[in-house]
Structure formats: C-alpha cells, structure tokens
Design an enzyme around this catalytic site. Structure first.
Site, PDB file in Angstrom:
ATOM      1  N   HIS A 104       0.827  -1.209   0.000  1.00  0.00           N
ATOM      2  CA  HIS A 104       0.000   0.000   0.000  1.00  0.00           C
ATOM      3  C   HIS A 104       0.854   1.248   0.000  1.00  0.00           C
ATOM      4  O   HIS A 104       1.968   1.259   0.527  1.00  0.00           O
ATOM      5  CB  HIS A 104      -0.985   0.017   1.175  1.00  0.00           C
ATOM      6  CG  HIS A 104      -0.356  -0.162   2.519  1.00  0.00           C
ATOM      7  ND1 HIS A 104       0.020  -1.393   2.996  1.00  0.00           N
ATOM      8  CD2 HIS A 104      -0.023   0.731   3.479  1.00  0.00           C
ATOM      9  CE1 HIS A 104       0.539  -1.257   4.204  1.00  0.00           C
ATOM     10  NE2 HIS A 104       0.550   0.023   4.519  1.00  0.00           N
ATOM     11  N   HIS A 106       0.567   5.262   1.078  1.00  0.00           N
ATOM     12  CA  HIS A 106      -0.178   6.279   1.821  1.00  0.00           C
ATOM     13  C   HIS A 106      -0.124   7.595   1.051  1.00  0.00           C
ATOM     14  O   HIS A 106       0.971   8.046   0.679  1.00  0.00           O
ATOM     15  CB  HIS A 106       0.465   6.539   3.182  1.00  0.00           C
ATOM     16  CG  HIS A 106       0.516   5.353   4.101  1.00  0.00           C
ATOM     17  ND1 HIS A 106      -0.318   5.223   5.193  1.00  0.00           N
ATOM     18  CD2 HIS A 106       1.312   4.256   4.118  1.00  0.00           C
ATOM     19  CE1 HIS A 106      -0.024   4.104   5.839  1.00  0.00           C
ATOM     20  NE2 HIS A 106       0.959   3.489   5.209  1.00  0.00           N
TER      21      HIS A 106
END
Ligand code: 5GP
Length: 141
Positions: A104, A106
């Site tokens: 992931h 951010h």
C-alpha cells in the site's frame, strides 16, 4: 517472520468486502480507500487488487497500476483539501515500519507549516467519510 502473502490481512479482507471501508477510487487493478487512523486530513491508501506483501515482491505491473492510481488520487486530494503538497509513505516489512502486509501507498495532503500527526489514533468515522466524499468529488469524470 514469514515473507509469504497472508490472505487474512486486513486489506485482503477489505478487497473481498469482508470488512467495510470508505472507498475513494477503484479501477480494474487497484483500490483506494481512506485510512481509519488518519495522520492528515484526507489520508488514504492505494493498493493493488492482486496479492503482494510490499515493494519487495511486487511486480512491475502491480507497481505501475498503483502509481497510476496514486497520480489520479493525489491530484484529486490536493484539490479537495486545497493542499500545498502531497507526501507519499510506503513501508516494507516490520523493520521498515509496515504493519499491514498487503502492498500500500499512503497519500497525505500537506499544508505549509502543518506537521503530520503521529500514527495509531483512530479517526472520527463521520469526518473520514466526509473527507472521502471530498476527494471523490475532485476525481476526473
Ligand atoms: P503500514 O502498514 O504502512 O504501517 O500502515 C497500515 C495502515 O493501515 C495504517 O495507517 C493504519 O491506520 C491503517 N489501517 C489499519 N487497519 C485498518 C483498517 O481496518 N481499515 C483501514 N481503512 N485502514 C486500516
């Protein structure tokens, strides 16, 4: 510590719809949703829909798909929060600061002179939902 993909991680559950999230953007290869412990107003996460732990096992295709979505959402978030800039964070393995083991990125909208908040504090769900809607409203048609 295992370096294999665990399909019981929280983002895999979000991808399968087993736990809820505030969706910002989705295409064939990626999903973007709000972080529930936001460190900035508009803090959201971009993930590939296919499994990989982090940057170390990601394929060029997964990375390219994520970066395309990061570009789209970062611009929308910058507009949505009238931000002065965007910070990307991306952590790999525990020693690298990673807590959820599905790749992931951010996205943090940033304002001049405003520090990023410390991690680990649950956000207000109504506020997070409203912030998701602000970003969605700025996505390209
Ligand atoms: P990292 O693995 O890069 O350290 O960060 C994981 C991120 O996932 C943290 O910012 C944390 O707030 C977020 N997070 C943890 N659990 C959930 C969850 O159930 N839903 C959402 N939307 N975010 C989560």
């Amino acid at each position: 510590m295992s370096d294999t993909y665990d399909d019981q991680n929280i983002f895999a559950k979000i991808l399968r719809g087993e736990i809820p999230s505030f969706k910002v953007y989705e295409d064939d290869d990626t999903l973007c949703f709000m972080d529930i412990m936001p460190r900035t107003e508009g803090h959201c996460l971009v993930i590939p829909k296919t499994p990989c732990r982090n940057i170390l096992d990601a394929t060029p295709e997964q990375l390219a798909a994520c970066m395309k979505t990061v570009n789209t959402v970062a611009n929308a978030a910058k507009r949505a929060f009238d931000a002065d800039g965007i910070t990307l964070f991306q952590f790999n393995e525990g020693a690298g600061g990673q807590e959820v083991f599905h790749l992931h990125f951010h996205i943090h909208p940033r304002h001049d002179g405003v520090a990023i908040r410390p991690p680990g504090k649950m956000g207000d769900m109504d506020q997070i939902k409203a912030n998701a809607a602000k970003i969605v409203a700025e996505l390209p048609a």
